[in-house]
Design a protein around this motif. Structure first.
Motif, short mmCIF file in Angstrom:
data_model
loop_
_atom_site.label_atom_id
_atom_site.label_comp_id
_atom_site.label_asym_id
_atom_site.label_seq_id
_atom_site.Cartn_x
_atom_site.Cartn_y
_atom_site.Cartn_z
N UNK A 112 2.08 -21.89 -58.84
CA UNK A 112 2.72 -21.44 -60.11
C UNK A 112 2.74 -20.08 -60.28
N UNK A 113 1.43 -19.26 -59.88
CA UNK A 113 1.49 -17.95 -59.92
C UNK A 113 2.66 -17.09 -58.94
N UNK A 114 2.77 -17.71 -57.88
CA UNK A 114 3.86 -17.05 -56.81
C UNK A 114 5.15 -17.22 -57.47
N UNK A 115 5.43 -18.33 -57.89
CA UNK A 115 6.98 -18.41 -58.71
C UNK A 115 6.94 -17.71 -59.97
N UNK A 116 6.32 -17.45 -60.62
CA UNK A 116 6.44 -16.57 -61.87
C UNK A 116 6.60 -15.01 -61.17
N UNK A 117 5.78 -14.79 -60.06
CA UNK A 117 5.72 -13.52 -59.59
C UNK A 117 4.57 -12.75 -60.08
N UNK A 118 3.34 -13.41 -60.13
CA UNK A 118 2.14 -12.62 -60.67
C UNK A 118 1.66 -11.98 -59.34
N UNK A 119 0.77 -10.84 -59.67
CA UNK A 119 0.03 -10.06 -58.69
C UNK A 119 -1.08 -10.85 -58.24
N UNK A 120 -1.68 -10.76 -56.92
CA UNK A 120 -2.61 -11.44 -56.47
C UNK A 120 -3.91 -11.35 -57.48
N UNK A 121 -4.28 -10.45 -58.14
CA UNK A 121 -5.47 -10.03 -58.97
C UNK A 121 -5.17 -11.37 -59.97
N UNK A 122 -4.16 -11.44 -60.49
CA UNK A 122 -3.88 -12.69 -61.54
C UNK A 122 -4.21 -13.90 -61.34
N UNK A 123 -3.77 -14.36 -59.92
CA UNK A 123 -3.90 -15.51 -59.47
C UNK A 123 -5.43 -16.00 -59.04
N UNK A 124 -5.89 -15.08 -58.32
CA UNK A 124 -7.36 -15.27 -58.15
C UNK A 124 -8.19 -15.08 -59.18
N UNK A 125 -7.92 -14.32 -60.33
CA UNK A 125 -8.81 -14.59 -61.43
C UNK A 125 -8.43 -15.66 -62.13
N UNK A 126 -7.50 -16.32 -62.24
CA UNK A 126 -7.18 -17.43 -62.71
C UNK A 126 -7.89 -18.58 -62.05
N UNK A 127 -8.01 -18.64 -60.85
CA UNK A 127 -8.86 -19.74 -59.97
C UNK A 127 -10.30 -19.54 -60.18
N UNK A 128 -10.65 -18.39 -60.39
CA UNK A 128 -12.08 -18.16 -60.83
C UNK A 128 -12.63 -18.68 -62.26
N UNK A 129 -11.47 -18.64 -62.96
CA UNK A 129 -11.58 -19.02 -64.44
C UNK A 129 -11.80 -20.46 -64.23
N UNK A 130 -10.87 -21.29 -63.52
CA UNK A 130 -10.98 -22.54 -63.40
C UNK A 130 -12.28 -23.04 -62.79
N UNK A 131 -12.79 -22.76 -61.85
CA UNK A 131 -14.20 -22.78 -61.41
C UNK A 131 -15.03 -22.53 -62.41
N UNK A 132 -15.09 -21.59 -63.02
CA UNK A 132 -16.00 -21.24 -64.17
C UNK A 132 -16.07 -22.32 -65.24
N UNK A 133 -14.97 -22.79 -65.81
CA UNK A 133 -14.78 -23.69 -66.73
C UNK A 133 -15.41 -24.79 -66.43
N UNK A 134 -15.36 -25.47 -65.12
CA UNK A 134 -16.19 -26.70 -64.82
C UNK A 134 -17.72 -26.66 -64.58
N UNK A 135 -17.91 -25.28 -64.69
CA UNK A 135 -19.52 -25.40 -64.75
C UNK A 135 -19.91 -25.78 -65.89
N UNK A 136 -19.28 -25.59 -66.99
CA UNK A 136 -19.71 -25.90 -68.41
C UNK A 136 -19.36 -27.34 -69.10
N UNK A 137 -18.10 -27.62 -68.52
CA UNK A 137 -17.31 -28.77 -69.19
C UNK A 137 -16.99 -29.75 -68.03
N UNK A 138 -17.24 -31.21 -68.41
CA UNK A 138 -17.11 -32.38 -67.29
C UNK A 138 -15.70 -32.40 -66.76
N UNK A 139 -15.48 -32.57 -65.60
CA UNK A 139 -14.11 -32.77 -65.00
C UNK A 139 -13.27 -34.01 -65.51
#
Length: 363
Positions: free
Chosen positions: A43-70
């Motif tokens: 999705x990030x590549x299709x929209x044209x986001x820079x790498x920092x935006x995509x990588x931070x989004x992946x980090x946020x996803x991991x962090x979210x599921x440290x506190x909320x059940x999958x």
């Protein structure tokens, strides 16, 4: 007397990840994680986001599921919310409707054929407004929870600038630095960026790239890569200079090798790994969408080579040192929904922490 367990940074992540896994197996959890990271990547590549935006989004996803059940959240909703928050953090803002329009094109390819949009995205105006609005509200609801998990802190340090600087400092070739960059990108599919500071992640990316470029290569492969692998694989003055430890680099290297092995095995099972299957319209944690894109660094080595490197690395690895604990008790206690004295709630879902009053002798 109540004994409280002291947690290191890595132990916190491992404990919280296991706690929120629920009834999913480790393999199922990893499949969902990789599917979500692939979805964010595509999705990030299709929209044209820079790498920092995509990588931070992946980090946020991991962090979210440290506190909320999958089991309580669809990974597509969490991925979209993570990408939306990441666009705010890096000033690459897109509206939720724009992200939804592009996500529909990935999730429902049949809708693209019906759309006449020149960019190949789904025209949300032609869809049922109630469906689009329901999806948008879900993304905004998860966004509020995501903001809680980061404590409304919008700062983000990325390892990518360190890769370039470290490559120059160690005299790495352009090709080796490029591989280290790609491995650093792939590490955001794991919990590594949450467990280690950015400069250590970048140094481990260079170490992993040096190992892959020199192991079982004709004539020793890249001489510079061999020298870097030898230096970073032993204790030395570089540890104090770069504020890193060899056992940290080895731990990250093993995680990266596991990810590459998983990607290599997936390629052998899929004749066309870059062509996604038609996804289900109702994905779940147990039957998620297939990974749209494999890790960027899986195309150069086969499973046997990676396994031999992992075994060789295990034979020479250093013992894990004693780490400084970061806290006590259950790190996710404030997110289990129970009434806690320090927890206040506003209308909706946002929680606020109120510190106890300081006594006279406290600073």
């Amino acid at each position: 007397m109540v004994l409280l367990k002291l947690w290191t940074r890595g132990e916190r992540c491992d404990y919280l990840s296991e706690k929120q896994r629920g009834k999913l197996s480790v393999t199922q959890e990893e499949r969902v994680r990789q599917s979500a990271c692939s979805f964010i990547e595509t999705l990030g590549a299709r929209v044209g986001f820079p790498r920092r935006t995509i990588a931070t989004a992946q980090n946020l996803y991991h962090r979210f599921h440290l506190f909320f059940p999958r089991k309580d959240f669809n990974y597509v909703d969490v991925s979209l919310a993570a990408l939306y928050v990441s666009t705010k953090m890096h000033d690459t803002l897109k509206k939720p409707r724009e992200l939804l329009a592009m996500s529909y094109a990935i999730r429902f390819p049949e809708l693209v054929a019906k759309s006449k949009h020149p960019a190949g995205i789904v025209d949300v105006d032609s869809m049922d407004p109630a469906v689009v609005e329901r999806d948008r509200q879900r993304v905004l609801s998860v966004e509020r929870l995501l903001l809680e998990t980061v404590c409304f802190n919008f700062t983000s340090r990325m390892p990518f600038p360190y890769v370039i600087k470290l490559g120059k400092a160690f005299g790495a070739s352009k090709q080796l630095t490029k591989l280290a960059w790609r491995l650093t990108i792939d590490c955001h599919r794991t919990l590594v960026p949450l467990q280690f500071p950015p400069h250590i992640v970048a140094l481990a990316g260079l170490y992993s790239a040096a190992l892959l470029s020199s192991f079982e290569q004709p004539d020793g492969g890249d001489k510079t890569a061999h020298a870097i692998a030898e230096k970073l694989g032993q204790n030395g003055e570089w540890e104090e200079k770069y504020q890193a430890q060899v056992d940290d680099l080895e731990a990250i290297a093993h995680t990266m090798l596991d990810l590459l092995i998983q990607g290599a095995q997936a390629q052998t099972l899929n004749t066309s790994p870059r062509t996604p299957s038609s996804p289900s319209t109702n994905p779940s944690p147990r039957t998620p969408h297939p990974a749209v894109e494999p890790p960027t660094s899986t195309l150069q080595w086969n499973t046997d080579q990676l396994m031999r490197l992992k075994i060789a690395l295990r034979a020479t690895e250093h013992p894990q040192r004693q780490r400084q604990p970061l806290g006590s008790a259950d790190p996710s206690a404030l997110y289990n929904g129970e009434d806690i004295g320090l927890l206040g709630r506003s209308e909706g879902t946002v929680r606020f922490l109120f510190a106890p009053p300081l006594s006279g002798d406290e600073v």
